[in-house]
Scaffold this active site. Structure first.
Site, PDB file in Angstrom:
ATOM      1  N   GLN A  98     -29.103  20.146 -19.224  1.00 27.24           N
ATOM      2  CA  GLN A  98     -29.411  19.290 -18.167  1.00 27.24           C
ATOM      3  C   GLN A  98     -30.674  19.410 -18.078  1.00 27.24           C
ATOM      4  O   GLN A  98     -31.509  18.450 -17.978  1.00 27.24           O
ATOM      5  CB  GLN A  98     -29.505  19.120 -17.249  1.00 27.24           C
ATOM      6  CG  GLN A  98     -27.101  18.422 -17.265  1.00 27.24           C
ATOM      7  CD  GLN A  98     -27.201  18.153 -16.084  1.00 27.24           C
ATOM      8  OE1 GLN A  98     -27.966  16.774 -15.198  1.00 27.24           O
ATOM      9  NE2 GLN A  98     -26.556  19.094 -15.186  1.00 27.24           N
TER      10      GLN A  98
ATOM     11  N   GLN B 184     -29.618  39.774 -21.521  1.00 30.50           N
ATOM     12  CA  GLN B 184     -30.984  38.690 -22.068  1.00 30.50           C
ATOM     13  C   GLN B 184     -32.043  40.225 -21.566  1.00 30.50           C
ATOM     14  O   GLN B 184     -32.925  40.297 -21.487  1.00 30.50           O
ATOM     15  CB  GLN B 184     -30.770  37.658 -20.945  1.00 30.50           C
ATOM     16  CG  GLN B 184     -29.879  36.504 -22.344  1.00 30.50           C
ATOM     17  CD  GLN B 184     -30.245  35.390 -21.354  1.00 30.50           C
ATOM     18  OE1 GLN B 184     -30.592  35.001 -20.842  1.00 30.50           O
ATOM     19  NE2 GLN B 184     -29.476  34.368 -22.601  1.00 30.50           N
TER      20      GLN B 184
ATOM     21  N   ASP C  35     -34.636  24.813  -3.616  1.00 33.53           N
ATOM     22  CA  ASP C  35     -34.504  24.711  -1.517  1.00 33.53           C
ATOM     23  C   ASP C  35     -35.209  24.820  -0.499  1.00 33.53           C
ATOM     24  O   ASP C  35     -35.898  24.379   0.090  1.00 33.53           O
ATOM     25  CB  ASP C  35     -33.883  26.184  -1.825  1.00 33.53           C
ATOM     26  CG  ASP C  35     -33.146  26.475  -2.629  1.00 33.53           C
ATOM     27  OD1 ASP C  35     -32.198  26.020  -2.115  1.00 33.53           O
ATOM     28  OD2 ASP C  35     -32.656  27.543  -3.191  1.00 33.53           O
TER      29      ASP C  35
ATOM     30  N   HIS D 210     -29.788  31.993  -3.035  1.00 30.38           N
ATOM     31  CA  HIS D 210     -29.954  30.425  -3.348  1.00 30.38           C
ATOM     32  C   HIS D 210     -28.717  29.984  -2.954  1.00 30.38           C
ATOM     33  O   HIS D 210     -27.381  30.224  -4.395  1.00 30.38           O
ATOM     34  CB  HIS D 210     -30.239  30.341  -5.045  1.00 30.38           C
ATOM     35  CG  HIS D 210     -29.899  28.863  -5.017  1.00 30.38           C
ATOM     36  ND1 HIS D 210     -30.943  27.421  -5.137  1.00 30.38           N
ATOM     37  CD2 HIS D 210     -28.757  28.501  -6.233  1.00 30.38           C
ATOM     38  CE1 HIS D 210     -29.844  26.775  -5.514  1.00 30.38           C
ATOM     39  NE2 HIS D 210     -29.305  26.982  -6.135  1.00 30.38           N
TER      40      HIS D 210
HETATM   41  P1  NAD Z   1     -25.824  22.491 -19.077  1.00 28.58           P
HETATM   42  O1  NAD Z   1     -24.210  23.225 -19.179  1.00 28.58           O
HETATM   43  O2  NAD Z   1     -26.179  21.092 -18.693  1.00 28.58           O
HETATM   44  O3  NAD Z   1     -26.603  23.378 -19.766  1.00 28.58           O
HETATM   45  C1  NAD Z   1     -26.707  24.828 -19.904  1.00 28.58           C
HETATM   46  C2  NAD Z   1     -27.092  25.487 -20.885  1.00 28.58           C
HETATM   47  O4  NAD Z   1     -27.230  26.832 -21.585  1.00 28.58           O
HETATM   48  C3  NAD Z   1     -25.315  24.715 -22.032  1.00 28.58           C
HETATM   49  O5  NAD Z   1     -26.527  23.970 -23.255  1.00 28.58           O
HETATM   50  C4  NAD Z   1     -25.368  25.860 -22.718  1.00 28.58           C
HETATM   51  O6  NAD Z   1     -25.395  25.608 -24.371  1.00 28.58           O
HETATM   52  C5  NAD Z   1     -26.684  27.203 -22.641  1.00 28.58           C
HETATM   53  N1  NAD Z   1     -25.952  28.433 -22.594  1.00 28.58           N
HETATM   54  C6  NAD Z   1     -25.082  29.101 -22.078  1.00 28.58           C
HETATM   55  N2  NAD Z   1     -24.788  30.319 -21.932  1.00 28.58           N
HETATM   56  C7  NAD Z   1     -25.868  30.414 -22.617  1.00 28.58           C
HETATM   57  C8  NAD Z   1     -26.375  31.622 -23.039  1.00 28.58           C
HETATM   58  N3  NAD Z   1     -25.736  32.721 -23.115  1.00 28.58           N
HETATM   59  N4  NAD Z   1     -27.680  32.092 -24.026  1.00 28.58           N
HETATM   60  C9  NAD Z   1     -28.486  30.461 -24.001  1.00 28.58           C
HETATM   61  N5  NAD Z   1     -27.996  29.214 -23.341  1.00 28.58           N
HETATM   62  C10 NAD Z   1     -26.534  29.074 -22.864  1.00 28.58           C
HETATM   63  O7  NAD Z   1     -26.778  23.039 -16.474  1.00 28.58           O
HETATM   64  P2  NAD Z   1     -27.785  22.921 -15.785  1.00 28.58           P
HETATM   65  O8  NAD Z   1     -27.249  21.550 -15.461  1.00 28.58           O
HETATM   66  O9  NAD Z   1     -29.089  22.719 -17.168  1.00 28.58           O
HETATM   67  O10 NAD Z   1     -28.191  24.074 -15.049  1.00 28.58           O
HETATM   68  C11 NAD Z   1     -28.103  25.709 -16.104  1.00 28.58           C
HETATM   69  C12 NAD Z   1     -27.466  26.224 -14.986  1.00 28.58           C
HETATM   70  O11 NAD Z   1     -28.914  26.058 -13.444  1.00 28.58           O
HETATM   71  C13 NAD Z   1     -26.528  26.318 -13.452  1.00 28.58           C
HETATM   72  O12 NAD Z   1     -26.254  27.353 -13.818  1.00 28.58           O
HETATM   73  C14 NAD Z   1     -27.254  25.734 -12.473  1.00 28.58           C
HETATM   74  O13 NAD Z   1     -25.541  26.032 -11.925  1.00 28.58           O
HETATM   75  C15 NAD Z   1     -27.967  26.794 -12.111  1.00 28.58           C
HETATM   76  N6  NAD Z   1     -29.062  25.997 -11.167  1.00 28.58           N
HETATM   77  C16 NAD Z   1     -29.842  27.021 -10.935  1.00 28.58           C
HETATM   78  C17 NAD Z   1     -30.468  25.491  -9.872  1.00 28.58           C
HETATM   79  C18 NAD Z   1     -31.427  26.445  -8.729  1.00 28.58           C
HETATM   80  O14 NAD Z   1     -31.786  25.998  -7.773  1.00 28.58           O
HETATM   81  N7  NAD Z   1     -31.619  27.820  -8.831  1.00 28.58           N
HETATM   82  C19 NAD Z   1     -30.445  24.296  -9.442  1.00 28.58           C
HETATM   83  C20 NAD Z   1     -29.917  23.358 -10.219  1.00 28.58           C
HETATM   84  C21 NAD Z   1     -28.734  24.188 -11.066  1.00 28.58           C
HETATM   85  C1  LMR Z   2     -28.315  23.534  -6.849  1.00 28.32           C
HETATM   86  O1  LMR Z   2     -28.996  23.697  -5.594  1.00 28.32           O
HETATM   87  O2  LMR Z   2     -28.485  21.773  -6.807  1.00 28.32           O
HETATM   88  C2  LMR Z   2     -27.497  23.635  -8.189  1.00 28.32           C
HETATM   89  O3  LMR Z   2     -27.579  25.359  -7.409  1.00 28.32           O
HETATM   90  C3  LMR Z   2     -26.427  23.618  -7.588  1.00 28.32           C
HETATM   91  C4  LMR Z   2     -24.803  24.166  -8.349  1.00 28.32           C
HETATM   92  O4  LMR Z   2     -24.011  24.924  -8.453  1.00 28.32           O
HETATM   93  O5  LMR Z   2     -25.372  23.627 -10.200  1.00 28.32           O
END
Ligand code: NAD
Ligand code: LMR
Length: 328
Positions: free
Chosen positions: A15, A114, A161, A189
């Site tokens: 996503q 990684q 945030d 976070h």
């Molecule tokens: P998603 O599930 O839509 O996409 C994640 C993708 O990562 C998938 O396509 C999956 O196949 C791939 N993936 C998993 N393991 C992998 C690896 N070892 N190497 C390469 N690719 C890999 O999730 P998303 O909505 O894109 O979110 C991704 C991450 O970001 C989640 O952990 C989510 O919680 C985090 N997130 C963090 C924040 C922040 O503020 N830090 C905010 C939103 C989401």
């Molecule tokens: C966010 O802050 O929107 C995400 O980190 C939430 C989550 O758990 O993926």
């Protein structure tokens, strides 16, 4: 024409990837005169690789003038070869019945691999932003797995945030977001984060007296910002994606091109300042210039802030203890 910069994105078919790649290729992250080469990593799974090919077809179809190359990878070593910027978005989501400990374990395995791959092949000045959750601890694992890279190559994303904290305050005060400066979000976070407006200014004037509502600040604002990620999941049925991608763009753009004196929150390895133990990956106020960040130091920490900062620190230390065995 500038030399292209190599940008790795993991989880590129996910996503956030879908909101991120197009903006990187259009120059919003590294500048409108900076060509980029995208090196995209997904898990080897056939479905994920096929989805990645589909996204790349769409990127191609945009005919971005700044896109100087693009490749798909299922191996971190090839994906990170010579990269200048690495956005580590892909992570293992929490599954049914999975405890926080299991999530740390699953992601620990990803971020050690990684981190080692970055250590082996990335530019020596690589800028790494970890977005995948638990972002601070994943960034800590990657940093510890890359001993030949400087610690300052590794950061965790607290910019979402920070942006949420700006937006909530701007709405409450009826002021433009751009009028607010010196916002801070300390710590992890996670809902324990501490959005601190004690130094914030609005149109150059102190925000706290303008707000003049400590009860709202403590009982509504802090929890609203801290639990915003969960509120988005509840409303959308999916975690935040466009706003997360936007924050990643903001974070890297400011790191590479400078924040022009403005404070931005970055998750960085502590140098021991503010009583946060060395190496803990913690949200701190920073300024950025000439491709480097610098922590804003010397801010007074009052009792309320100390308590909040210790609470989010305790959570990070617990996470750190939970992954220690992976880093031996
Ligand atoms: P998603 O599930 O839509 O996409 C994640 C993708 O990562 C998938 O396509 C999956 O196949 C791939 N993936 C998993 N393991 C992998 C690896 N070892 N190497 C390469 N690719 C890999 O999730 P998303 O909505 O894109 O979110 C991704 C991450 O970001 C989640 O952990 C989510 O919680 C985090 N997130 C963090 C924040 C922040 O503020 N830090 C905010 C939103 C989401
Ligand atoms: C966010 O802050 O929107 C995400 O980190 C939430 C989550 O758990 O993926």
């Amino acid at each position: 024409m500038k030399k292209p910069m190599r940008v790795a994105v993991t989880g590129a078919a996910g996503q956030i990837g879908y909101s991120l790649l197009f903006r990187i290729a259009s120059g919003e992250m590294l500048g409108k005169d900076q060509p980029v080469i995208l090196q995209l990593l997904e898990i080897p799974d056939e479905k994920a690789q096929k989805a990645l090919k589909g996204v790349m077809m769409e990127v191609d179809d945009c005919a971005f003038p700044l896109l100087a190359g693009m490749s798909a990878h299922s191996d971190a070593n090839t994906a990170f070869k010579d990269v200048d910027v690495a956005l580590l978005v892909g992570a293992r989501p929490r599954g049914p019945g999975m405890e926080r400990k299991d999530l740390l374990e699953a992601n620990g395995a990803i971020f050690t691999v990684q981190g080692r791959a970055l250590d082996a092949g990335a530019s020596r000045n690589v800028k790494v932003l970890v977005v995948g959750n638990p972002a601070n601890t994943n960034a800590y694992i990657a940093m510890k797995s890359a001993p030949s890279l400087d610690k300052s190559c590794f950061t965790a994303m607290l910019r979402l945030d920070h942006n949420r904290a700006l937006s909530q305050l701007a709405t409450k005060l009826g002021k433009p977001v751009a009028s607010i400066e010196k916002m801070i979000v300390w710590g992890n976070h996670s809902p324990t984060m501490y959005p601190d407006i004690r130094f914030a200014t609005v149109e150059g004037k102190p925000a706290k007296p303008m707000l003049n509502d400590d009860a709202w600040y403590k009982d509504t604002y802090i929890p609203t910002v801290g639990k915003r990620g969960a509120a988005i999941i509840e409303a959308r049925g999916l975690s935040s994606a466009a706003s997360a991608a936007n924050a990643a763009i903001d974070h890297v753009r400011d790191w590479v091109l400078g924040s022009n004196g403005k404070w931005v929150t970055m998750g960085i390895a502590s140098d021991g300042s503010y009583g946060i133990p060395q190496d803990v990956m913690y949200g701190f106020p920073c300024t950025t210039a000439n491709g480097k960040f610098e922590m804003v130091k010397g801010l007074e920490i009052d009792d309320f802030s100390r308590e909040r900062m210790n609470k989010t620190l305790a959570e990070l230390e617990e996470e750190r203890a939970g992954v220690a065995h992976l880093l031996k």
